[in-house]
Design an enzyme around this catalytic site. Sequence first.
Site, PDB file in Angstrom:
ATOM      1  N   GLU A 149      48.288  -3.394   3.971  1.00  0.00           N
ATOM      2  CA  GLU A 149      47.681  -4.098   2.829  1.00  0.00           C
ATOM      3  C   GLU A 149      46.726  -3.163   2.106  1.00  0.00           C
ATOM      4  OE1 GLU A 149      46.204  -7.533   4.950  1.00  0.00           O
ATOM      5  OE2 GLU A 149      44.311  -6.566   5.396  1.00  0.00           O
TER       6      GLU A 149
ATOM      7  N   LYS B  23      43.579  -1.342   0.600  1.00  0.00           N
ATOM      8  CA  LYS B  23      42.167  -1.301   0.966  1.00  0.00           C
ATOM      9  C   LYS B  23      41.387  -1.479  -0.335  1.00  0.00           C
ATOM     10  CE  LYS B  23      38.858   1.242   3.734  1.00  0.00           C
ATOM     11  NZ  LYS B  23      37.722   1.296   2.841  1.00  0.00           N
TER      12      LYS B  23
ATOM     13  N   ASP C 157      38.471  -1.652  -2.903  1.00  0.00           N
ATOM     14  CA  ASP C 157      37.220  -0.900  -2.996  1.00  0.00           C
ATOM     15  C   ASP C 157      36.121  -1.809  -3.554  1.00  0.00           C
ATOM     16  OD1 ASP C 157      35.543   1.190  -2.800  1.00  0.00           O
ATOM     17  OD2 ASP C 157      36.332   2.314  -4.499  1.00  0.00           O
TER      18      ASP C 157
ATOM     19  N   TYR D 231      41.036 -11.325   3.891  1.00  0.00           N
ATOM     20  CA  TYR D 231      41.950 -10.542   4.712  1.00  0.00           C
ATOM     21  C   TYR D 231      41.575 -10.486   6.204  1.00  0.00           C
ATOM     22  CZ  TYR D 231      38.375  -7.014   3.750  1.00  0.00           C
ATOM     23  OH  TYR D 231      37.183  -6.370   3.617  1.00  0.00           O
TER      24      TYR D 231
ATOM     25  N   LYS E 198      43.554   6.667   3.691  1.00  0.00           N
ATOM     26  CA  LYS E 198      42.897   6.813   2.383  1.00  0.00           C
ATOM     27  C   LYS E 198      43.794   7.570   1.397  1.00  0.00           C
ATOM     28  CE  LYS E 198      38.957   5.737   1.964  1.00  0.00           C
ATOM     29  NZ  LYS E 198      37.638   5.985   2.438  1.00  0.00           N
TER      30      LYS E 198
ATOM     31  N   CYS F  26      11.106  27.971  -3.883  1.00  0.00           N
ATOM     32  CA  CYS F  26      11.384  26.576  -4.206  1.00  0.00           C
ATOM     33  C   CYS F  26      11.037  26.323  -5.683  1.00  0.00           C
ATOM     34  CB  CYS F  26      10.553  25.682  -3.295  1.00  0.00           C
ATOM     35  SG  CYS F  26      10.598  23.950  -3.785  1.00  0.00           S
TER      36      CYS F  26
ATOM     37  N   CYS G 236       7.788  23.718  -5.674  1.00  0.00           N
ATOM     38  CA  CYS G 236       6.425  24.034  -5.235  1.00  0.00           C
ATOM     39  C   CYS G 236       6.146  25.537  -5.179  1.00  0.00           C
ATOM     40  CB  CYS G 236       6.127  23.385  -3.891  1.00  0.00           C
ATOM     41  SG  CYS G 236       7.027  24.147  -2.527  1.00  0.00           S
TER      42      CYS G 236
ATOM     43  N   CYS H  74      13.232  25.131   1.450  1.00  0.00           N
ATOM     44  CA  CYS H  74      11.858  25.351   1.015  1.00  0.00           C
ATOM     45  C   CYS H  74      10.955  25.275   2.248  1.00  0.00           C
ATOM     46  CB  CYS H  74      11.491  24.258   0.011  1.00  0.00           C
ATOM     47  SG  CYS H  74       9.737  24.038  -0.178  1.00  0.00           S
TER      48      CYS H  74
ATOM     49  N   CYS I   3       5.318  20.355  -0.530  1.00  0.00           N
ATOM     50  CA  CYS I   3       6.332  20.303  -1.582  1.00  0.00           C
ATOM     51  C   CYS I   3       6.522  18.868  -2.058  1.00  0.00           C
ATOM     52  CB  CYS I   3       7.650  20.872  -1.066  1.00  0.00           C
ATOM     53  SG  CYS I   3       8.950  20.808  -2.306  1.00  0.00           S
TER      54      CYS I   3
END
Length: 724
Positions: free
Chosen positions: A137, A139, A141, A249, A337, A442, A445, A466, A472
């Site tokens: 069946e 799937k 979403d 289902y 899938k 970074c 920061c 970082c 940060c």
Amino acid sequence: MILEQNNSTIKKFRELLNAGLNQDHSYKLLNELIEEIKLHDQMYFNNDSPIISDAEYDELKRLFIDCASTYPKFYETANYIDNVGAHPSEKFAKVFHSVPMLSLSNIFKSSELLDFTNRINKFLSISNNSNIEFIAEPKIDGLSASLKYMDGKLIVASTRGDGIQGENVTQNILTLLGIPRLITHSDFPSVFEIRGEVYMCHDDFFKLNEKMILDGKPPYVNPRNTASGSLRQLDPEITRSRNLRFFAYAWGEVSSLPFNTHYEMIEAFKRWGFDTNPYTKICNSTEDLLQAYNDLNTNRSNLNYDIDGVVYKVNSLTLQDRLGYIARAPRWAIAHKFPAEKAISKILDIEIQVGRTGSLTPVAKLEPVTIGGVVVRNATLHNEGFISGIASNGELIREGIDIRISDTVTVIRAGDVIPRILDVDIKLRNENAKKFIFPSVCPICGSPAVREITTTNGKEGSIRRCTGGLLCESQILSKLELFVSRNAFDIDGFGKKTMNIFYQEGFVKKPDDIFTLKQRQKNNHINILSLEGWGELSLENLFSSIDEKRLISLDRFIYSLGIRYVGENNAKIIASHYIDVDSFIRHMEKLGEDDRIIFDDISDIDGIGTVVVLSLKEFFGEKSNLQIVKNLLQMLDITKSKSIISKESAIFGLKIVFTGTLKRMSRAEAKSRAESLGAKVLSTITSKVDILVSGEEAGSKEKKAIDLGVRIVNEDDWYDLISE
Ligand code: IVH
């Protein structure tokens, strides 16, 4: 009685409401309306004999909600709120699923299907040639929901939540199409929990987005997220306007199962008035299953709703029962899938984002491109190594071709996952395009950003981090955002934007500051009302959302701390090990002080690896973290973790060993049954073992068990034990 003259009375009532009523007038009429609704509830819920149609009842409810929002004061004092347009704070009350809502394991390649069917045959001890019947069946979403019926009446509907506990969305579910509120069929069991997927059709999604754009608002991202947001609205009327739908289902708690196969159940769902998916098919071989998969994959773009794969399920319910569950998914079903969808686009820029753990993630800003109906503007480039074309283990990615701004790239998007760059077309590279230089500081920061040495292989990892830690801003903010997010404290009204402003204003610098906001505002230590867009009412709402969340389960609490490697799953494992927060904190404090015994104790927890333990040690070894946790404990009520396994079984907590051949089930099935009843299955006999289950031709283990005085049971005794 208002409805004796049915629609014309509703119309009259609505006209009166629209004309604006004076206070006395409105109270009288609203009381009349409530009496009317109560009467129909009584007829419907208690007497099984509704005297008006569902549509008329809905119209009455809509009237009530309109009145309630026009006269909120009345609404607050009305004592009738339960069944009518639910009280906001009650609507998202939690619902425990008496049968957990599990998920499915995934396969991505057709070749993996054979592993699935072979595993099933082996588990059931049947030969590979005897074909088991399956169902294929789509799937869907969307988001799953569970609808509980008692004596044919829909009494509560809930979202999946974390699988154990969901949100009560009954009032909203009642506005969906394809869901009967009363089922009178004689074969409908007295207790029945129907499960399925709530989703939004493409038509409705596009229509909604057109309206959003017309109203100057940002459009929604995809139908699934919109369906989820629409179902969790405070006002059921908004849910109604979104035209959500439902495919049934599966099922949860049931007093009895009237049929023997999944397919017959689905057919019964249809007869009972639920929408079921028309592409549900019986398959007799793996070839049939793959045919169903290919057909759906080809047909997918013609459907009016999103599907992201095909679910294969064993058709016989007896076999489903025997196969049972592994971890959080059934052994009798799997999701195959569909491949991710791809498109070609161009990189306009590369931005560096700093995550909660300090990781610097490069993000490609793309020329907008539509993939599977969704406009994609950003895609992740993972890390420094991915951009340069060389992985941290020295292996080449894309044959060593790097990625540059202005490159033409293939972008792929699969379901939930963030879109990512799959490949680069070197032939189309602009000759002026320069190599991308990954920053070594970074961008937020300015602290050095370094590639750490991986403990397992001693090599430089591919992620640059970082080193600013709590200096940060970006790391602190993402930690705070996680703290209030959906699967952590889930504080309504504390979105990214609010958190950012509160942080910049200095109102919230650490998680515990959230729970002192109200007091500090009251004492005039801070002034949230001075911020743009904040008024008394919105502030009160925020405070009450925060107060509501002072009660939290231990696993959510642990997850909310944002400890590296401690995601939801690990948080659940840790919480169910320690059960209560005091024990958890005591052990963590010791771990932070480098206590070796505690270190080993945690490492012994099934599913928790050394990396996680080291990370917990680092977190709790930091005095400021421990202080924040302790401050939080003062202000919160942390509930014990619930074990999924029933403690009532005869073998709960026992250590069991199997030996010899079992006639009625495979060793794997016996092991899984034992574990699902809370026993621990070991492979060797020691004096710690509680029971040896001895099948035919048992050998040395039985002798050893006799010597050690371990209780020995035969296969029949074993069945008695697990069927008690
Ligand atoms: S069966 C015990 N059937 O997929 C497992 N799930 O990845 C019960 N889903 O949480 C699920 N379509 O939300 C099943 N035909 C289908 C489905 C389906 C969509 C969703 C469901 C579930 C998730 C698992």
